[in-house]
Design an enzyme around this catalytic site. Structure first.
Site, PDB file in Angstrom:
ATOM      1  N   LEU A  59     -20.528   8.593   1.362  1.00 64.14           N
ATOM      2  CA  LEU A  59     -21.811   9.043   1.893  1.00 64.14           C
ATOM      3  C   LEU A  59     -22.032   8.689   3.370  1.00 64.14           C
ATOM      4  CD1 LEU A  59     -24.682  10.274   1.249  1.00 64.14           C
ATOM      5  CD2 LEU A  59     -25.432   7.915   0.927  1.00 64.14           C
TER       6      LEU A  59
ATOM      7  N   ASP B 138       0.852  -1.192   0.000  1.00 70.32           N
ATOM      8  CA  ASP B 138       0.000   0.000   0.000  1.00 70.32           C
ATOM      9  C   ASP B 138       0.887   1.240   0.000  1.00 70.32           C
ATOM     10  OD1 ASP B 138      -3.244   0.456   1.063  1.00 70.32           O
ATOM     11  OD2 ASP B 138      -1.863   2.163   1.004  1.00 70.32           O
TER      12      ASP B 138
ATOM     13  N   SER C 151     -11.843   4.589 -15.274  1.00 72.44           N
ATOM     14  CA  SER C 151     -10.491   4.081 -14.986  1.00 72.44           C
ATOM     15  C   SER C 151     -10.566   2.649 -14.450  1.00 72.44           C
ATOM     16  CB  SER C 151      -9.755   5.003 -14.010  1.00 72.44           C
ATOM     17  OG  SER C 151     -10.334   4.952 -12.711  1.00 72.44           O
ATOM     18  N   LYS C 152     -11.607   2.335 -13.682  1.00 74.94           N
ATOM     19  CA  LYS C 152     -11.775   0.951 -13.201  1.00 74.94           C
ATOM     20  C   LYS C 152     -12.126   0.032 -14.380  1.00 74.94           C
ATOM     21  CE  LYS C 152     -11.656  -0.567  -9.561  1.00 74.94           C
ATOM     22  NZ  LYS C 152     -10.545  -1.103  -8.725  1.00 74.94           N
TER      23      LYS C 152
ATOM     24  N   ARG D 104     -28.502   3.388  -4.616  1.00 80.45           N
ATOM     25  CA  ARG D 104     -27.321   2.539  -4.522  1.00 80.45           C
ATOM     26  C   ARG D 104     -27.725   1.232  -3.842  1.00 80.45           C
ATOM     27  NH1 ARG D 104     -26.199   5.814  -7.648  1.00 80.45           N
ATOM     28  NH2 ARG D 104     -24.363   7.166  -7.806  1.00 80.45           N
TER      29      ARG D 104
ATOM     30  N   TYR E 113     -13.709   7.995 -12.379  1.00 81.27           N
ATOM     31  CA  TYR E 113     -13.429   6.824 -11.541  1.00 81.27           C
ATOM     32  C   TYR E 113     -13.844   5.533 -12.231  1.00 81.27           C
ATOM     33  CZ  TYR E 113     -14.360   3.218  -8.024  1.00 81.27           C
ATOM     34  OH  TYR E 113     -14.427   2.020  -7.350  1.00 81.27           O
ATOM     35  N   SER E 114     -15.129   5.472 -12.654  1.00 83.61           N
ATOM     36  CA  SER E 114     -15.612   4.193 -13.185  1.00 83.61           C
ATOM     37  C   SER E 114     -14.940   3.856 -14.511  1.00 83.61           C
ATOM     38  CB  SER E 114     -17.136   4.179 -13.303  1.00 83.61           C
ATOM     39  OG  SER E 114     -17.611   5.236 -14.102  1.00 83.61           O
TER      40      SER E 114
ATOM     41  N   GLU F 139      -7.500   4.523  -6.543  1.00 86.83           N
ATOM     42  CA  GLU F 139      -8.195   5.749  -6.156  1.00 86.83           C
ATOM     43  C   GLU F 139      -9.672   5.409  -6.283  1.00 86.83           C
ATOM     44  OE1 GLU F 139      -7.189   8.616  -4.975  1.00 86.83           O
ATOM     45  OE2 GLU F 139      -5.049   8.151  -5.077  1.00 86.83           O
TER      46      GLU F 139
ATOM     47  N   TYR G  18       5.419   0.867  12.689  1.00 87.98           N
ATOM     48  CA  TYR G  18       6.112  -0.076  11.821  1.00 87.98           C
ATOM     49  C   TYR G  18       7.595   0.236  11.697  1.00 87.98           C
ATOM     50  CZ  TYR G  18       1.707  -2.177  10.666  1.00 87.98           C
ATOM     51  OH  TYR G  18       0.518  -2.840  10.750  1.00 87.98           O
TER      52      TYR G  18
ATOM     53  N   THR H 154     -15.672  -2.725  -9.381  1.00 86.24           N
ATOM     54  CA  THR H 154     -16.918  -2.092  -8.946  1.00 86.24           C
ATOM     55  C   THR H 154     -18.035  -2.336  -9.952  1.00 86.24           C
ATOM     56  OG1 THR H 154     -17.909   0.099  -8.692  1.00 86.24           O
ATOM     57  CG2 THR H 154     -15.948   0.008 -10.009  1.00 86.24           C
ATOM     58  N   ASP H 155     -19.287  -2.225  -9.492  1.00 83.48           N
ATOM     59  CA  ASP H 155     -20.430  -2.313 -10.421  1.00 83.48           C
ATOM     60  C   ASP H 155     -20.556  -1.030 -11.244  1.00 83.48           C
ATOM     61  OD1 ASP H 155     -21.311  -0.602  -8.398  1.00 83.48           O
ATOM     62  OD2 ASP H 155     -23.233  -1.608  -8.095  1.00 83.48           O
ATOM     63  N   GLU H 156     -19.812   0.020 -10.863  1.00 80.04           N
ATOM     64  CA  GLU H 156     -19.963   1.298 -11.567  1.00 80.04           C
ATOM     65  C   GLU H 156     -19.458   1.220 -13.006  1.00 80.04           C
ATOM     66  OE1 GLU H 156     -19.018   4.766  -9.163  1.00 80.04           O
ATOM     67  OE2 GLU H 156     -19.448   3.653  -7.332  1.00 80.04           O
TER      68      GLU H 156
HETATM   69  P1  NAD Z   1      -9.922   3.090  -0.309  1.00 81.86           P
HETATM   70  O1  NAD Z   1      -9.815   4.387  -1.048  1.00 81.86           O
HETATM   71  O2  NAD Z   1     -10.480   3.080   1.060  1.00 81.86           O
HETATM   72  O3  NAD Z   1      -8.486   2.402  -0.222  1.00 81.86           O
HETATM   73  C1  NAD Z   1      -7.607   2.368  -1.318  1.00 81.86           C
HETATM   74  C2  NAD Z   1      -6.236   1.941  -0.778  1.00 81.86           C
HETATM   75  O4  NAD Z   1      -5.332   1.867  -1.914  1.00 81.86           O
HETATM   76  C3  NAD Z   1      -5.635   2.935   0.204  1.00 81.86           C
HETATM   77  O5  NAD Z   1      -5.104   2.239   1.314  1.00 81.86           O
HETATM   78  C4  NAD Z   1      -4.535   3.619  -0.597  1.00 81.86           C
HETATM   79  O6  NAD Z   1      -3.441   4.038   0.210  1.00 81.86           O
HETATM   80  C5  NAD Z   1      -4.133   2.527  -1.563  1.00 81.86           C
HETATM   81  N1  NAD Z   1      -3.511   3.057  -2.802  1.00 81.86           N
HETATM   82  C6  NAD Z   1      -3.983   4.069  -3.559  1.00 81.86           C
HETATM   83  N2  NAD Z   1      -3.138   4.282  -4.600  1.00 81.86           N
HETATM   84  C7  NAD Z   1      -2.129   3.373  -4.471  1.00 81.86           C
HETATM   85  C8  NAD Z   1      -0.970   3.079  -5.232  1.00 81.86           C
HETATM   86  N3  NAD Z   1      -0.652   3.786  -6.325  1.00 81.86           N
HETATM   87  N4  NAD Z   1      -0.165   2.068  -4.831  1.00 81.86           N
HETATM   88  C9  NAD Z   1      -0.467   1.350  -3.711  1.00 81.86           C
HETATM   89  N5  NAD Z   1      -1.530   1.601  -2.941  1.00 81.86           N
HETATM   90  C10 NAD Z   1      -2.367   2.591  -3.323  1.00 81.86           C
HETATM   91  O7  NAD Z   1     -10.747   2.131  -1.280  1.00 81.86           O
HETATM   92  P2  NAD Z   1     -11.777   0.976  -0.911  1.00 81.86           P
HETATM   93  O8  NAD Z   1     -13.117   1.569  -0.746  1.00 81.86           O
HETATM   94  O9  NAD Z   1     -11.184   0.110   0.140  1.00 81.86           O
HETATM   95  O10 NAD Z   1     -11.791   0.169  -2.295  1.00 81.86           O
HETATM   96  C11 NAD Z   1     -10.866  -0.892  -2.530  1.00 81.86           C
HETATM   97  C12 NAD Z   1     -11.083  -1.444  -3.927  1.00 81.86           C
HETATM   98  O11 NAD Z   1     -12.413  -1.921  -4.040  1.00 81.86           O
HETATM   99  C13 NAD Z   1     -10.897  -0.411  -5.037  1.00 81.86           C
HETATM  100  O12 NAD Z   1     -10.250  -1.045  -6.115  1.00 81.86           O
HETATM  101  C14 NAD Z   1     -12.314  -0.005  -5.406  1.00 81.86           C
HETATM  102  O13 NAD Z   1     -12.395   0.388  -6.750  1.00 81.86           O
HETATM  103  C15 NAD Z   1     -13.057  -1.302  -5.158  1.00 81.86           C
HETATM  104  N6  NAD Z   1     -14.483  -1.151  -4.776  1.00 81.86           N
HETATM  105  C16 NAD Z   1     -14.862  -0.295  -3.776  1.00 81.86           C
HETATM  106  C17 NAD Z   1     -16.203  -0.202  -3.410  1.00 81.86           C
HETATM  107  C18 NAD Z   1     -16.662   0.699  -2.295  1.00 81.86           C
HETATM  108  O14 NAD Z   1     -17.873   0.848  -2.086  1.00 81.86           O
HETATM  109  N7  NAD Z   1     -15.782   1.304  -1.525  1.00 81.86           N
HETATM  110  C19 NAD Z   1     -17.164  -0.991  -4.081  1.00 81.86           C
HETATM  111  C20 NAD Z   1     -16.733  -1.856  -5.090  1.00 81.86           C
HETATM  112  C21 NAD Z   1     -15.386  -1.943  -5.426  1.00 81.86           C
HETATM  113  P1  TYD Z   2     -20.436   7.769  -2.579  1.00 74.88           P
HETATM  114  O1  TYD Z   2     -20.383   7.264  -1.184  1.00 74.88           O
HETATM  115  O2  TYD Z   2     -19.470   8.827  -2.989  1.00 74.88           O
HETATM  116  O3  TYD Z   2     -20.333   6.483  -3.525  1.00 74.88           O
HETATM  117  P2  TYD Z   2     -20.549   6.338  -5.141  1.00 74.88           P
HETATM  118  O4  TYD Z   2     -20.553   7.677  -5.747  1.00 74.88           O
HETATM  119  O5  TYD Z   2     -19.352   5.533  -5.553  1.00 74.88           O
HETATM  120  O6  TYD Z   2     -21.842   5.596  -5.314  1.00 74.88           O
HETATM  121  O7  TYD Z   2     -21.902   8.310  -2.847  1.00 74.88           O
HETATM  122  C1  TYD Z   2     -23.047   7.479  -2.670  1.00 74.88           C
HETATM  123  C2  TYD Z   2     -24.258   8.267  -3.123  1.00 74.88           C
HETATM  124  O8  TYD Z   2     -24.455   9.359  -2.220  1.00 74.88           O
HETATM  125  C3  TYD Z   2     -24.101   8.892  -4.506  1.00 74.88           C
HETATM  126  O9  TYD Z   2     -25.353   8.830  -5.185  1.00 74.88           O
HETATM  127  C4  TYD Z   2     -23.727  10.330  -4.209  1.00 74.88           C
HETATM  128  C5  TYD Z   2     -24.433  10.611  -2.903  1.00 74.88           C
HETATM  129  N1  TYD Z   2     -23.763  11.588  -1.996  1.00 74.88           N
HETATM  130  C6  TYD Z   2     -24.495  12.667  -1.468  1.00 74.88           C
HETATM  131  O10 TYD Z   2     -25.687  12.855  -1.763  1.00 74.88           O
HETATM  132  N2  TYD Z   2     -23.851  13.510  -0.611  1.00 74.88           N
HETATM  133  C7  TYD Z   2     -22.542  13.366  -0.264  1.00 74.88           C
HETATM  134  O11 TYD Z   2     -21.991  14.195   0.496  1.00 74.88           O
HETATM  135  C8  TYD Z   2     -21.815  12.237  -0.810  1.00 74.88           C
HETATM  136  C9  TYD Z   2     -20.369  12.028  -0.459  1.00 74.88           C
HETATM  137  C10 TYD Z   2     -22.482  11.378  -1.668  1.00 74.88           C
END
Ligand code: NAD
Ligand code: TYD
Length: 355
Positions: free
Chosen positions: A199, A33, A162-163, A223, A159-160, A84, A351, A134-136
């Protein structure tokens, strides 16, 4: 004992996965990380101090550093979560998303392929590269329908997209080079240790601070919410038992409008931590300008992973969200360290030379 590389293990989902694997498996985990603003080793709790957890502060775009890790800790597989991850940040500054999500995934795939090509036949056959997505990537739904593994990609945000690009790279490495890959596409996660830009934690922390609760547009975007521990259990199952080359959709069967989510959070806070002035938390709700290009609705059909691997979420939205609110109320230190920025010094304090 297996050795597994987990990228992004200091993030929200990666830390939940490592907590699960340290508690419930005998695997050795190499947590790779970079520790961006979203990386917080404090989220690992006791698992972070376990002898089977090895932390390396490494950027997945750094090929030489990745090669060194593959040589030092030859793994049986990789679970790739580093990314990201926040849509709003991607709208304001897409550069880091292109770099980490696309170039980083490419660099990790190439480092993995070089290592995997040098394994013996049995090692190559047993190896897995699991890409967490992600589903996005499927875009935005209208009022009906659900995303499945067959849905065409149609990403809409930086974001979506790039994923989606990273998913395509992973498929190409499987098809072209035979690298044994798996992809999971999951819906929105919630639970402990989520960075308060998303959110649910943003609303909880703003409410507790008496700040406005910013609802984008009309609050009618939908969502499909999944507790992070259910996602972590699904990831372990797919990594261990999924068919290589396959993709799996993961979701919680919990479609909610944003307004429903915020109202639920306000009602739980009214019950668990009433405001001193006697007002309802819902009085803090504030409608703000909509997110540009805001996807209307996401919903996952998770029947394939249920049918083929027997996965089912253990939490309903009602059970999971109450536990989540309680977790934020019970962990003021974690919140204070995130808000003060102190979490960014956790690595030196805990660490030292190991990073
Ligand atoms: P997060 O932003 O909480 O964590 C991302 C982690 O990646 C962080 O610890 C960050 O330091 C690390 N990171 C970022 N850039 C890096 C790099 N260049 N090299 C090494 N480490 C790096 O994200 P999350 O919510 O835990 O999501 C994790 C994964 O799951 C992502 O790939 C995201 O696309 C996917 N995902 C997230 C959700 C969600 O709801 N959060 C849903 C579906 C899929
Ligand atoms: P978010 O948690 O950013 O996840 P994602 O955009 O990946 O689905 O947002 C979830 C939903 O909440 C999205 O429809 C945007 C909305 N949202 C708000 O209405 N207010 C906020 O301050 C945030 C961060 C998100």
């Amino acid at each position: 004992m297996k050795t597994v590389f987990i990228t992004g293990g200091a993030g929200f989902i990666g830390s939940a996965l490592i907590r699960l694997l340290i508690a419930e498996s005998d695997w050795r985990i190499v947590n790779i990380d970079k520790l961006t603003y979203a990386g917080n080793l404090e989220s690992l709790g006791a698992a972070g101090k376990d002898a089977r957890h090895i932390f390396s502060q490494t950027d997945i775009c750094d090929r030489a550093a990745l090669d060194t890790l593959f040589a030092e800790y030859p793994p049986d597989g990789v679970i790739h979560l580093a990314a990201e991850s926040h849509v709003d940040r991607s709208i304001h500054g897409p550069g880091d998303f292109i770099e980490t999500n696309i170039t980083g995934t490419y660099t990790l795939l190439e480092a993995t392929r070089a290592y995997w090509s040098g394994m013996d036949e049995a090692g190559r056959a047993a190896f897995r590269f699991h890409h967490v997505s992600t589903d996005e990537v499927f875009g935005s739904l209208g009022t009906t329908g659900m995303f499945t593994e067959e849905t065409a990609y149609d990403p809409r945000s930086p974001y979506s997209s790039s994923k989606a690009a990273s998913d395509h790279l992973v498929r190409a490495w499987q098809h072209t080079y035979g690298l044994p890959t798996l992809i999971t596409n999951c819906s929105n996660n919630y639970g402990p240790c989520q960075f308060p830009e998303k959110l649910i934690p943003l609303m909880i922390l703003n409410a507790l601070a008496g700040k406005p609760l910013p609802i984008y547009g009309k609050g009618d975007n939908v969502r499909d919410w999944l507790h992070v521990d259910d996602h972590a259990r699904a990831l372990r199952l797919v990594f261990e038992r999924g068919a290589t080359g396959a993709t799996y959709c993961i979701g919680g069967h919990n479609e909610k409008t944003n307004l429903e989510v915020v109202d639920t959070l306000c009602a739980l806070l009214d019950k668990l931590s009433p405001r001193a002035d006697g007002q309802a938390y819902a009085a803090l709700k504030t409608y703000v300008a909509d997110r540009p290009g805001h996807d209307k609705r996401y919903a996952i059909d998770a029947s394939k992973i249920a049918r083929e691997l027997g996965w089912q979420p253990q939490e309903t939205f009602e059970s999971g969200i109450e536990k989540t609110v309680a977790w934020y109320l019970d962990n003021p230190e974690w919140i204070a360290h995130v808000q003060s920025g102190e979490y960014r010094h956790w690595v030196e304090k805990n660490y030292g030379a190991r990073s």
